[in-house]
Write a protein that holds these residues in place. Structure first.
Motif, PDB file in Angstrom:
ATOM      1  N   ILE A   1      85.574  13.392 101.833  1.00 32.57           N
ATOM      2  CA  ILE A   1      85.806  12.408 102.715  1.00 32.57           C
ATOM      3  C   ILE A   1      86.198  13.085 104.214  1.00 32.57           C
ATOM      4  O   ILE A   1      85.859  12.416 105.012  1.00 32.57           O
ATOM      5  CB  ILE A   1      87.135  11.564 102.258  1.00 32.57           C
ATOM      6  N   PHE A   2      86.290  14.387 104.082  1.00 29.90           N
ATOM      7  CA  PHE A   2      86.812  14.858 105.389  1.00 29.90           C
ATOM      8  C   PHE A   2      86.229  16.523 105.168  1.00 29.90           C
ATOM      9  O   PHE A   2      86.141  17.319 104.133  1.00 29.90           O
ATOM     10  CB  PHE A   2      88.093  15.100 105.550  1.00 29.90           C
ATOM     11  N   CYS A   3      85.653  16.866 106.407  1.00 32.05           N
ATOM     12  CA  CYS A   3      84.917  18.201 106.431  1.00 32.05           C
ATOM     13  C   CYS A   3      85.386  18.690 108.140  1.00 32.05           C
ATOM     14  O   CYS A   3      85.083  17.921 109.009  1.00 32.05           O
ATOM     15  CB  CYS A   3      83.560  18.476 106.324  1.00 32.05           C
ATOM     16  N   SER A   4      86.047  19.813 108.063  1.00 31.28           N
ATOM     17  CA  SER A   4      86.742  20.227 109.511  1.00 31.28           C
ATOM     18  C   SER A   4      85.388  20.440 110.362  1.00 31.28           C
ATOM     19  O   SER A   4      85.446  20.331 111.568  1.00 31.28           O
ATOM     20  CB  SER A   4      87.684  21.244 109.298  1.00 31.28           C
ATOM     21  N   ARG A   5      84.176  20.978 109.849  1.00 35.39           N
ATOM     22  CA  ARG A   5      83.231  21.216 110.539  1.00 35.39           C
ATOM     23  C   ARG A   5      82.498  20.021 111.182  1.00 35.39           C
ATOM     24  O   ARG A   5      81.891  20.184 112.199  1.00 35.39           O
ATOM     25  CB  ARG A   5      82.243  22.049 109.728  1.00 35.39           C
ATOM     26  N   ARG A   6      82.510  18.998 110.533  1.00 36.63           N
ATOM     27  CA  ARG A   6      81.946  17.728 110.672  1.00 36.63           C
ATOM     28  C   ARG A   6      82.948  16.762 111.805  1.00 36.63           C
ATOM     29  O   ARG A   6      82.508  16.193 112.636  1.00 36.63           O
ATOM     30  CB  ARG A   6      81.416  17.018 109.596  1.00 36.63           C
ATOM     31  N   ASP A   7      84.089  16.674 111.121  1.00 37.05           N
ATOM     32  CA  ASP A   7      85.094  15.797 111.535  1.00 37.05           C
ATOM     33  C   ASP A   7      86.054  16.245 112.523  1.00 37.05           C
ATOM     34  O   ASP A   7      86.913  15.478 112.908  1.00 37.05           O
ATOM     35  CB  ASP A   7      85.693  15.008 110.374  1.00 37.05           C
ATOM     36  N   GLY A   8      85.964  17.596 112.817  1.00 36.87           N
ATOM     37  CA  GLY A   8      87.100  18.141 113.640  1.00 36.87           C
ATOM     38  C   GLY A   8      88.374  18.647 113.223  1.00 36.87           C
ATOM     39  O   GLY A   8      88.354  18.661 111.847  1.00 36.87           O
ATOM     40  N   CYS A   9      89.162  19.083 113.929  1.00 41.20           N
ATOM     41  CA  CYS A   9      90.727  19.695 113.245  1.00 41.20           C
ATOM     42  C   CYS A   9      91.649  18.714 113.864  1.00 41.20           C
ATOM     43  O   CYS A   9      92.424  19.008 114.590  1.00 41.20           O
ATOM     44  CB  CYS A   9      90.706  21.114 113.881  1.00 41.20           C
ATOM     45  N   SER A  10      91.956  17.769 112.931  1.00 36.69           N
ATOM     46  CA  SER A  10      93.187  16.906 113.110  1.00 36.69           C
ATOM     47  C   SER A  10      93.570  16.435 111.568  1.00 36.69           C
ATOM     48  O   SER A  10      92.637  15.844 110.890  1.00 36.69           O
ATOM     49  CB  SER A  10      92.837  15.683 113.934  1.00 36.69           C
ATOM     50  N   LEU A  11      94.707  16.574 111.450  1.00 44.64           N
ATOM     51  CA  LEU A  11      95.383  16.041 110.336  1.00 44.64           C
ATOM     52  C   LEU A  11      95.191  14.556 110.132  1.00 44.64           C
ATOM     53  O   LEU A  11      94.949  13.846 109.316  1.00 44.64           O
ATOM     54  CB  LEU A  11      96.667  16.672 110.062  1.00 44.64           C
ATOM     55  N   GLN A  12      95.384  13.914 111.310  1.00 43.50           N
ATOM     56  CA  GLN A  12      95.375  12.491 111.612  1.00 43.50           C
ATOM     57  C   GLN A  12      93.976  11.879 111.339  1.00 43.50           C
ATOM     58  O   GLN A  12      94.012  10.849 110.574  1.00 43.50           O
ATOM     59  CB  GLN A  12      95.709  12.076 112.787  1.00 43.50           C
ATOM     60  N   THR A  13      93.023  12.730 111.178  1.00 45.19           N
ATOM     61  CA  THR A  13      91.815  12.116 110.886  1.00 45.19           C
ATOM     62  C   THR A  13      91.684  12.290 109.447  1.00 45.19           C
ATOM     63  O   THR A  13      90.936  11.483 108.632  1.00 45.19           O
ATOM     64  CB  THR A  13      90.369  13.068 111.606  1.00 45.19           C
ATOM     65  N   ILE A  14      92.299  13.614 108.841  1.00 44.06           N
ATOM     66  CA  ILE A  14      92.107  13.558 107.166  1.00 44.06           C
ATOM     67  C   ILE A  14      92.829  12.004 106.718  1.00 44.06           C
ATOM     68  O   ILE A  14      92.524  11.463 105.775  1.00 44.06           O
ATOM     69  CB  ILE A  14      93.137  14.471 106.743  1.00 44.06           C
ATOM     70  N   TYR A  15      93.941  11.765 107.209  1.00 43.53           N
ATOM     71  CA  TYR A  15      94.797  10.573 106.937  1.00 43.53           C
ATOM     72  C   TYR A  15      94.010   9.303 107.009  1.00 43.53           C
ATOM     73  O   TYR A  15      93.796   8.438 106.217  1.00 43.53           O
ATOM     74  CB  TYR A  15      95.999  10.317 107.418  1.00 43.53           C
ATOM     75  N   SER A  16      93.210   9.171 108.163  1.00 38.49           N
ATOM     76  CA  SER A  16      92.665   8.031 108.371  1.00 38.49           C
ATOM     77  C   SER A  16      91.172   7.896 107.668  1.00 38.49           C
ATOM     78  O   SER A  16      90.917   6.964 107.120  1.00 38.49           O
ATOM     79  CB  SER A  16      92.053   8.362 109.860  1.00 38.49           C
ATOM     80  N   ARG A  17      90.571   9.016 107.527  1.00 38.25           N
ATOM     81  CA  ARG A  17      89.384   9.022 106.517  1.00 38.25           C
ATOM     82  C   ARG A  17      89.815   8.785 105.251  1.00 38.25           C
ATOM     83  O   ARG A  17      89.078   7.864 104.428  1.00 38.25           O
ATOM     84  CB  ARG A  17      88.636  10.219 106.524  1.00 38.25           C
ATOM     85  N   ALA A  18      90.863   9.278 104.689  1.00 40.05           N
ATOM     86  CA  ALA A  18      91.312   8.912 103.206  1.00 40.05           C
ATOM     87  C   ALA A  18      91.796   7.471 103.141  1.00 40.05           C
ATOM     88  O   ALA A  18      91.279   6.796 101.965  1.00 40.05           O
ATOM     89  CB  ALA A  18      92.399   9.856 102.950  1.00 40.05           C
ATOM     90  N   ALA A  19      92.412   6.829 104.229  1.00 38.46           N
ATOM     91  CA  ALA A  19      92.818   5.754 104.096  1.00 38.46           C
ATOM     92  C   ALA A  19      91.506   4.724 104.008  1.00 38.46           C
ATOM     93  O   ALA A  19      91.492   3.584 103.572  1.00 38.46           O
ATOM     94  CB  ALA A  19      93.723   5.063 105.278  1.00 38.46           C
ATOM     95  N   SER A  20      90.211   5.014 104.560  1.00 41.04           N
ATOM     96  CA  SER A  20      89.122   4.504 104.630  1.00 41.04           C
ATOM     97  C   SER A  20      88.345   4.397 103.093  1.00 41.04           C
ATOM     98  O   SER A  20      87.581   3.543 103.026  1.00 41.04           O
ATOM     99  CB  SER A  20      88.078   4.695 105.738  1.00 41.04           C
ATOM    100  N   HIS A  21      88.891   5.276 102.300  1.00 41.30           N
ATOM    101  CA  HIS A  21      88.191   5.425 101.018  1.00 41.30           C
ATOM    102  C   HIS A  21      89.061   4.789 100.059  1.00 41.30           C
ATOM    103  O   HIS A  21      88.606   4.646  98.998  1.00 41.30           O
ATOM    104  CB  HIS A  21      88.051   6.872 100.959  1.00 41.30           C
ATOM    105  N   TRP A  22      90.413   4.857 100.032  1.00 36.83           N
ATOM    106  CA  TRP A  22      91.298   4.410  99.088  1.00 36.83           C
ATOM    107  C   TRP A  22      92.132   3.157  99.763  1.00 36.83           C
ATOM    108  O   TRP A  22      92.607   2.837 100.707  1.00 36.83           O
ATOM    109  CB  TRP A  22      92.361   5.172  98.704  1.00 36.83           C
ATOM    110  N   SER A  23      92.423   2.127  98.671  1.00 39.37           N
ATOM    111  CA  SER A  23      93.405   1.149  99.242  1.00 39.37           C
ATOM    112  C   SER A  23      94.879   1.502  99.160  1.00 39.37           C
ATOM    113  O   SER A  23      95.111   2.485  98.451  1.00 39.37           O
ATOM    114  CB  SER A  23      93.195   0.002  98.189  1.00 39.37           C
ATOM    115  N   PRO A  24      95.689   0.843 100.187  1.00 37.87           N
ATOM    116  CA  PRO A  24      97.017   1.164 100.170  1.00 37.87           C
ATOM    117  C   PRO A  24      97.993   1.590  98.812  1.00 37.87           C
ATOM    118  O   PRO A  24      98.459   2.264  98.740  1.00 37.87           O
ATOM    119  CB  PRO A  24      97.590   0.326 100.926  1.00 37.87           C
TER     120      PRO A  24
END
Length: 146
Positions: A1-24
């Motif tokens: 769901i996250f790859c820093s080479r593709r998605d950049g270097c932000s922990l917030q992006t990990i959290y956002s991408r994870a939230a788009s793959h799992w329900s709360p």
């Protein structure tokens, strides 16, 4: 769901991408893999998905591992601390201090973990020692397991 080479270097992006793959309210297993600038490769299998939380995430089925320079797995055993994954806006850690990363996914540290009974750093397992190993991240990936 996250790859820093593709998605950049932000922990917030990990959290956002994870939230788009799992329900709360869902639990989801994931693998976090870290590569350091020094060439070490290590990570964690966690029985929950990364998201900002005031409590520890995951269960005793979680574990940390090294792949390079030496392959090893460190598991939780009943009676050990239960700090599996902690996700805050300013950082993510697994096993208390086994793996810790900053919000920019640039710097991290690894130290012995009372959760997974590691005796030293995952980033430099052959060195061991009583001091944490600080490292520069080259890449991080978060994989969802279905």
């Amino acid at each position: 769901i996250f790859c820093s080479r593709r998605d950049g270097c932000s922990l917030q992006t990990i959290y956002s991408r994870a939230a788009s793959h799992w329900s709360p309210d869902a639990r989801g297993e994931c693998i976090i893999v870290v590569r350091t600038m020094a060439g070490a490769v290590f990570g964690a299998f966690v029985t929950d998905w990364p998201r900002i939380s005031s409590s520890t995430l995951g269960t005793g089925e979680s574990f940390v591992f090294t792949l390079k320079p030496n392959a090893a797995r460190h598991v939780w055993k009943p009676g050990q601390k239960e700090v599996f994954m902690t996700c805050r806006p300013d950082g993510l850690s697994v096993g208390g201090s086994a793996i810790a990363m900053d919000r920019y996914l640039e710097k991290g540290s690894s130290f012995s973990s009372e959760t997974f009974n590691t005796s030293g750093s995952l980033a430099e397992p052959v060195r061991g020692g009583k001091a944490p190993t600080n490292f520069d991240l080259q890449a991080i990936e978060v994989l969802k397991l279905d």
